[in-house]
Design a protein around this motif. Structure first.
Motif, mmCIF file in Angstrom:
data_model
loop_
_atom_site.group_PDB
_atom_site.id
_atom_site.type_symbol
_atom_site.label_atom_id
_atom_site.label_comp_id
_atom_site.label_asym_id
_atom_site.label_seq_id
_atom_site.Cartn_x
_atom_site.Cartn_y
_atom_site.Cartn_z
ATOM 1 N N PHE A 116 0.878 -1.048 0.073
ATOM 2 C CA PHE A 116 0.057 0.029 -0.061
ATOM 3 C C PHE A 116 0.800 1.291 -0.131
ATOM 4 O O PHE A 116 1.955 1.147 0.381
ATOM 5 C CB PHE A 116 -0.819 -0.142 1.162
ATOM 6 N N ARG A 117 0.331 2.383 -0.224
ATOM 7 C CA ARG A 117 1.037 3.693 -0.463
ATOM 8 C C ARG A 117 0.425 4.585 0.732
ATOM 9 O O ARG A 117 -0.745 4.706 1.088
ATOM 10 C CB ARG A 117 0.830 4.403 -1.581
ATOM 11 N N ILE A 118 1.513 5.077 1.368
ATOM 12 C CA ILE A 118 1.332 6.518 2.048
ATOM 13 C C ILE A 118 2.207 7.666 1.607
ATOM 14 O O ILE A 118 3.564 7.200 1.486
ATOM 15 C CB ILE A 118 1.609 5.894 3.605
ATOM 16 N N GLY A 119 1.550 8.552 1.024
ATOM 17 C CA GLY A 119 2.522 9.583 0.257
ATOM 18 C C GLY A 119 3.087 8.802 -0.886
ATOM 19 O O GLY A 119 2.545 8.166 -1.763
ATOM 20 N N ALA A 120 4.387 9.223 -0.980
ATOM 21 C CA ALA A 120 5.406 8.681 -1.966
ATOM 22 C C ALA A 120 5.850 7.276 -1.922
ATOM 23 O O ALA A 120 6.298 6.715 -2.789
ATOM 24 C CB ALA A 120 6.179 9.548 -2.512
ATOM 25 N N GLU A 121 5.693 6.794 -0.572
ATOM 26 C CA GLU A 121 6.248 5.795 -0.145
ATOM 27 C C GLU A 121 5.392 4.567 -0.285
ATOM 28 O O GLU A 121 4.023 4.425 -0.153
ATOM 29 C CB GLU A 121 6.755 5.706 1.444
ATOM 30 N N GLU A 122 6.074 3.485 -0.500
ATOM 31 C CA GLU A 122 5.344 2.201 -0.685
ATOM 32 C C GLU A 122 5.534 1.168 0.663
ATOM 33 O O GLU A 122 6.746 1.054 0.845
ATOM 34 C CB GLU A 122 5.576 1.297 -1.818
ATOM 35 N N TYR A 123 4.649 0.668 1.030
ATOM 36 C CA TYR A 123 4.856 -0.103 2.260
ATOM 37 C C TYR A 123 4.413 -1.428 2.232
ATOM 38 O O TYR A 123 3.414 -1.713 0.989
ATOM 39 C CB TYR A 123 3.920 0.346 3.652
ATOM 40 N N ARG A 168 11.228 -0.617 -7.792
ATOM 41 C CA ARG A 168 10.540 -0.089 -6.252
ATOM 42 C C ARG A 168 11.378 -0.726 -5.211
ATOM 43 O O ARG A 168 11.554 -1.810 -5.182
ATOM 44 C CB ARG A 168 9.003 -0.757 -6.555
ATOM 45 N N MET A 169 11.223 0.221 -4.135
ATOM 46 C CA MET A 169 11.634 -0.076 -2.880
ATOM 47 C C MET A 169 10.676 -0.165 -1.887
ATOM 48 O O MET A 169 9.444 0.665 -1.901
ATOM 49 C CB MET A 169 12.542 0.822 -2.276
ATOM 50 N N LEU A 170 10.195 -1.192 -1.397
ATOM 51 C CA LEU A 170 9.131 -1.636 -0.520
ATOM 52 C C LEU A 170 9.529 -1.733 1.277
ATOM 53 O O LEU A 170 10.493 -2.420 1.421
ATOM 54 C CB LEU A 170 8.620 -3.117 -0.866
ATOM 55 N N ILE A 171 9.161 -0.805 1.738
ATOM 56 C CA ILE A 171 9.260 -0.803 3.566
ATOM 57 C C ILE A 171 8.362 -1.795 4.083
ATOM 58 O O ILE A 171 7.077 -1.681 3.890
ATOM 59 C CB ILE A 171 8.866 0.471 4.020
ATOM 60 N N LEU A 172 8.983 -2.880 4.456
ATOM 61 C CA LEU A 172 8.244 -3.926 5.202
ATOM 62 C C LEU A 172 7.922 -3.763 6.661
ATOM 63 O O LEU A 172 8.896 -3.527 7.498
ATOM 64 C CB LEU A 172 8.774 -5.233 5.053
ATOM 65 N N LEU A 173 6.714 -3.584 7.209
ATOM 66 C CA LEU A 173 6.460 -3.254 8.438
ATOM 67 C C LEU A 173 5.987 -4.620 9.358
ATOM 68 O O LEU A 173 5.233 -5.339 8.876
ATOM 69 C CB LEU A 173 5.261 -2.341 8.379
ATOM 70 N N ASP A 174 6.153 -4.473 10.469
ATOM 71 C CA ASP A 174 5.938 -5.402 11.627
ATOM 72 C C ASP A 174 4.673 -4.599 12.087
ATOM 73 O O ASP A 174 4.539 -4.132 13.082
ATOM 74 C CB ASP A 174 6.940 -5.726 12.663
ATOM 75 N N ILE A 175 3.514 -5.012 11.371
ATOM 76 C CA ILE A 175 2.346 -4.483 11.736
ATOM 77 C C ILE A 175 1.738 -4.890 12.994
ATOM 78 O O ILE A 175 1.011 -3.915 13.562
ATOM 79 C CB ILE A 175 1.461 -4.477 10.456
ATOM 80 N N GLU A 176 1.710 -6.050 13.463
ATOM 81 C CA GLU A 176 1.497 -6.544 14.730
ATOM 82 C C GLU A 176 2.336 -5.976 15.794
ATOM 83 O O GLU A 176 1.515 -5.499 16.729
ATOM 84 C CB GLU A 176 1.439 -7.984 14.625
ATOM 85 N N GLY A 177 3.425 -5.584 15.623
ATOM 86 C CA GLY A 177 4.268 -5.217 16.719
ATOM 87 C C GLY A 177 4.095 -3.722 16.913
ATOM 88 O O GLY A 177 3.884 -3.089 17.975
ATOM 89 N N MET A 178 3.561 -3.027 15.616
ATOM 90 C CA MET A 178 3.252 -1.606 15.736
ATOM 91 C C MET A 178 2.027 -1.109 16.118
ATOM 92 O O MET A 178 1.985 -0.489 17.137
ATOM 93 C CB MET A 178 3.208 -1.035 14.232
ATOM 94 N N VAL A 179 0.751 -2.021 15.988
ATOM 95 C CA VAL A 179 -0.486 -1.948 16.432
ATOM 96 C C VAL A 179 -0.468 -2.169 17.887
ATOM 97 O O VAL A 179 -1.169 -1.535 18.814
ATOM 98 C CB VAL A 179 -1.413 -2.644 15.367
ATOM 99 N N GLY A 180 0.453 -3.205 18.425
ATOM 100 C CA GLY A 180 0.313 -3.790 19.721
ATOM 101 C C GLY A 180 1.291 -2.927 20.570
ATOM 102 O O GLY A 180 1.254 -3.022 21.976
#
Length: 168
Positions: free
Chosen positions: A31-38, A148-160
């Motif tokens: 998904f995109r947030i601004g110009a970055e892709e996650y 493309r450069m993709l920033i991979l997030l630990d969404i569970e760690g982030m939300v938790g």
């Protein structure tokens, strides 16, 4: 409100951009947030919904947009763009990604959803060491897909995390 449900065992239809799954590969919803892709682990995604203004909750932080009733479940909606310090404009491409994380259902608002990518471990690099003033706790890696450069997030760690403010 339109919605696309994603079952963890499904191929997610036309969203999958590669061939049959390999045992060592991992699939990410991008998904995109601004110009970055996650990218986030597809197994954490329950569904993708078009953005609809949620019911506001009094005294909630600005990034908590409110709650929606999703088939009898009250789901908090967090604007991930605001939470990450970006500007937030609501357009026809703005979507809510509904997640199952930390034993809860949570919706995150993003600018747009791109696709589902399957990535082999060799295409994922460790996040770089950056100054302590930049928070990279929830960046699990950087993926390169063509140009493309993709920033991979630990969404569970982030939300938790306590600083996200959703889960005690």
């Amino acid at each position: 409100m339109t919605s696309t449900e994603l079952a963890p065992s499904s191929n997610a239809g036309a969203l999958v951009t590669t061939s049959a799954a390999k045992n060592d590969s991992q699939q990410f919803l991008t998904f995109r947030i601004g110009a970055e892709e996650y990218g986030i682990d597809i197994l954490k995604v329950q569904e993708i919904r078009s953005y609809e203004a949620p019911t506001r909750i009094a005294h909630a932080p600005p990034f908590v947009k409110g709650v929606v009733n999703l088939r009898g479940v009250i789901v908090p909606i967090v604007d991930l763009r605001l939470r990450l310090g970006c500007t937030a404009e609501y357009t026809s491409f703005t979507v809510v990604v509904v997640l199952n994380v930390c034993g809860r259902v949570v919706g995150i608002v993003v600018d747009s959803v791109s696709d589902v990518l399957e990535m082999a471990p060799g295409t994922i690099k460790e996040p770089p060491e950056i100054s302590a003033s930049i928070d990279t706790r929830f960046v699990t890696g950087l993926g390169k897909v063509n140009e493309r450069m993709l920033i991979l997030l630990d969404i569970e760690g982030m939300v938790g995390s306590p600083d996200f403010g959703l889960i005690d």
